[in-house]
Design a protein around this motif. Structure first.
Motif, PDB file in Angstrom:
ATOM      1  N   HIS A 196       0.770  -1.232  -0.175  1.00  0.00           N
ATOM      2  CA  HIS A 196      -0.105  -0.084   0.052  1.00  0.00           C
ATOM      3  C   HIS A 196       1.028   1.274   0.221  1.00  0.00           C
ATOM      4  O   HIS A 196       0.555   2.204  -0.814  1.00  0.00           O
ATOM      5  N   TYR A 197       1.787   1.298   0.791  1.00  0.00           N
ATOM      6  CA  TYR A 197       2.656   2.567   0.928  1.00  0.00           C
ATOM      7  C   TYR A 197       3.686   2.742   0.048  1.00  0.00           C
ATOM      8  O   TYR A 197       3.872   3.777  -0.434  1.00  0.00           O
ATOM      9  N   GLU A 199       1.755   4.469  -2.752  1.00  0.00           N
ATOM     10  CA  GLU A 199       1.264   5.896  -2.657  1.00  0.00           C
ATOM     11  C   GLU A 199       3.044   6.693  -2.900  1.00  0.00           C
ATOM     12  O   GLU A 199       2.903   7.569  -3.479  1.00  0.00           O
ATOM     13  N   LEU A 254       1.029  13.172  -0.009  1.00  0.00           N
ATOM     14  CA  LEU A 254       0.754  11.910  -0.269  1.00  0.00           C
ATOM     15  C   LEU A 254       1.782  10.917  -0.150  1.00  0.00           C
ATOM     16  O   LEU A 254       1.520   9.855   0.304  1.00  0.00           O
ATOM     17  N   GLU A 311      -4.730   5.087   8.701  1.00  0.00           N
ATOM     18  CA  GLU A 311      -4.543   5.563   7.412  1.00  0.00           C
ATOM     19  C   GLU A 311      -5.740   5.859   6.750  1.00  0.00           C
ATOM     20  O   GLU A 311      -5.675   6.596   5.892  1.00  0.00           O
ATOM     21  N   PRO A 312      -6.977   5.168   6.843  1.00  0.00           N
ATOM     22  CA  PRO A 312      -8.277   5.513   5.914  1.00  0.00           C
ATOM     23  C   PRO A 312      -8.332   6.889   6.172  1.00  0.00           C
ATOM     24  O   PRO A 312      -8.863   7.653   5.300  1.00  0.00           O
ATOM     25  N   ARG A 317      -6.536   9.564   6.796  1.00  0.00           N
ATOM     26  CA  ARG A 317      -5.340  10.163   6.009  1.00  0.00           C
ATOM     27  C   ARG A 317      -5.747  10.010   4.368  1.00  0.00           C
ATOM     28  O   ARG A 317      -5.668  10.958   3.767  1.00  0.00           O
ATOM     29  N   VAL A 318      -6.175   8.842   4.068  1.00  0.00           N
ATOM     30  CA  VAL A 318      -6.715   8.618   2.698  1.00  0.00           C
ATOM     31  C   VAL A 318      -7.864   9.749   2.269  1.00  0.00           C
ATOM     32  O   VAL A 318      -7.904  10.365   1.262  1.00  0.00           O
ATOM     33  N   SER A 319      -8.840   9.629   3.346  1.00  0.00           N
ATOM     34  CA  SER A 319     -10.038  10.452   3.065  1.00  0.00           C
ATOM     35  C   SER A 319      -9.527  12.105   3.232  1.00  0.00           C
ATOM     36  O   SER A 319     -10.214  12.802   2.355  1.00  0.00           O
ATOM     37  N   GLN A 377      -8.053  12.779  -0.338  1.00  0.00           N
ATOM     38  CA  GLN A 377      -9.016  12.577  -1.357  1.00  0.00           C
ATOM     39  C   GLN A 377      -9.857  13.957  -1.098  1.00  0.00           C
ATOM     40  O   GLN A 377     -10.240  14.742  -2.331  1.00  0.00           O
TER      41      GLN A 377
END
Length: 326
Positions: free
Chosen positions: A173-174, A177, A277, A312-313, A315-317, A320
């Motif tokens: 995942h990382y 990114e 990111l 992390e979710p 952070r992703v949100s 976005q």
């Protein structure tokens, strides 16, 4: 410090009333106010240039620490071993709180003002202030290679510890990114950022913003460097968001607070997204693991990795939402 501070302070034309030892420095009560004596890791030329910059900022209404000159008119004093020190104003106050939004907003207002003043500075920037190694594309390419190196090492481990198992699970995942951030950097026209000869603080975080009775003040300019201004902004926002579990609405308000004081260009907005990111925290934890004894992994590193994965979710949100906002 190997010498008593009195030996160094004799090189200054001031009267010292009391000296108190602090963290890596000495707090000096003098007839010219409170001063801070600390090691200076750099050349005499760099110290002299920083001194000029701080004077220029003061002339533009930015409240920043000033450096005391020695009796010989030098920005630094040296002991018998050649170790350099500099004496600067001690600005009393409390660090910017990572839990008070008002503090964060105040810090960003000061940062925007600092960036405007640095952009207006007409002092020629010497070559020794320019270091391409720390520009985002070079720094993140280096961090990317280091992540791969850690992954290759962990892969060869027959008996893996808790940290290595967790690292292996999260690595795809990382690293994705990191690769996306590097690809976006390569597509972004860095020349449009006009960072050539532009100065930024170089280490802008909560520890280097002081809340005083008169307002907020930025301190510790030792890492001043040539780079895009948004690098300072991204560093601060990342720190604040990590401390606040990447609460999306807070992050957006922080970006907007800076943008109101110093509007971001389109390319700066894109760079801000890219800098946030890149999985800097994952690299930092992995790098710490890589540089320590592998037979015994700190529980703190494991806890940090687990907490990072947990939020992390969020952070992703945030990323976005930031992308749609920009």
């Amino acid at each position: 410090m190997y010498n008593q501070p009195e030996t160094i302070l004799e090189q200054y034309d001031l009267e010292i009333k009391q000296i108190t030892k602090g963290r890596g420095a000495y707090i000096c009560d003098s007839n010219q106010g409170m001063k801070l004596l600390m090691p200076f890791r750099g050349s005499k030329e760099r110290a002299a240039f920083l001194c000029e910059i701080l004077r220029d900022l003061k002339s533009r209404g930015i409240v920043v620490e000033q450096v005391c000159m020695t009796k010989e008119g030098e920005a630094v004093a040296s002991d018998e071993t050649g170790t350099r020190y500099w004496l600067k104003d001690l600005i009393a106050g409390s660090e910017c709180s990572t839990s008070r939004e008002a503090d964060m907003m105040g810090a960003l207002g000061q940062l925007a003002g600092l960036h405007r003043a640095l952009a207006a500075c007409s002092l020629p920037v010497p070559d020794f202030m320019k270091n391409e190694r720390n520009e985002p594309e070079n720094m993140y390419e280096r961090h990317y290679r280091e992540l791969i190196k850690v992954k290759n090492y962990v892969h060869t481990r027959k008996t893996k510890n808790a940290f290595e198992y967790r690292f292996g699970e999260q690595y795809p995942h990382y690293i994705a990114e990191a690769e996306e951030a590097l690809a976006l950097l390569n597509r972004l026209n860095q020349r449009s950022l006009d960072k050539t000869g532009k100065l930024c603080h170089g280490d802008f975080n909560q520890h280097n913003v002081v809340r005083t009775a008169e307002g907020f003040c930025i301190v510790n300019f030792e890492n001043l460097c040539c780079n895009a201004s948004v690098v300072d902004l991204a560093n601060f926002i990342r720190k604040m968001m990590e401390k606040n579990n990447w609460e999306s609405r807070l992050g957006i308000r922080l970006v907007q607070a800076y943008d109101r004081k110093r509007p971001l260009s389109e390319s700066e907005r894109q760079l801000l997204y890219i800098l946030l990111l890149f999985p800097e925290k994952f690299w930092k934890i992995s790098n710490h693991y890589s540089n320590t004894h592998k037979a015994w992994v700190s529980q703190r590193d494991i806890d940090k990795l687990n907490h990072m994965v947990e939020i992390e979710p969020a952070r992703v949100s945030f990323l976005q939402n930031l992308f749609s906002f920009l």
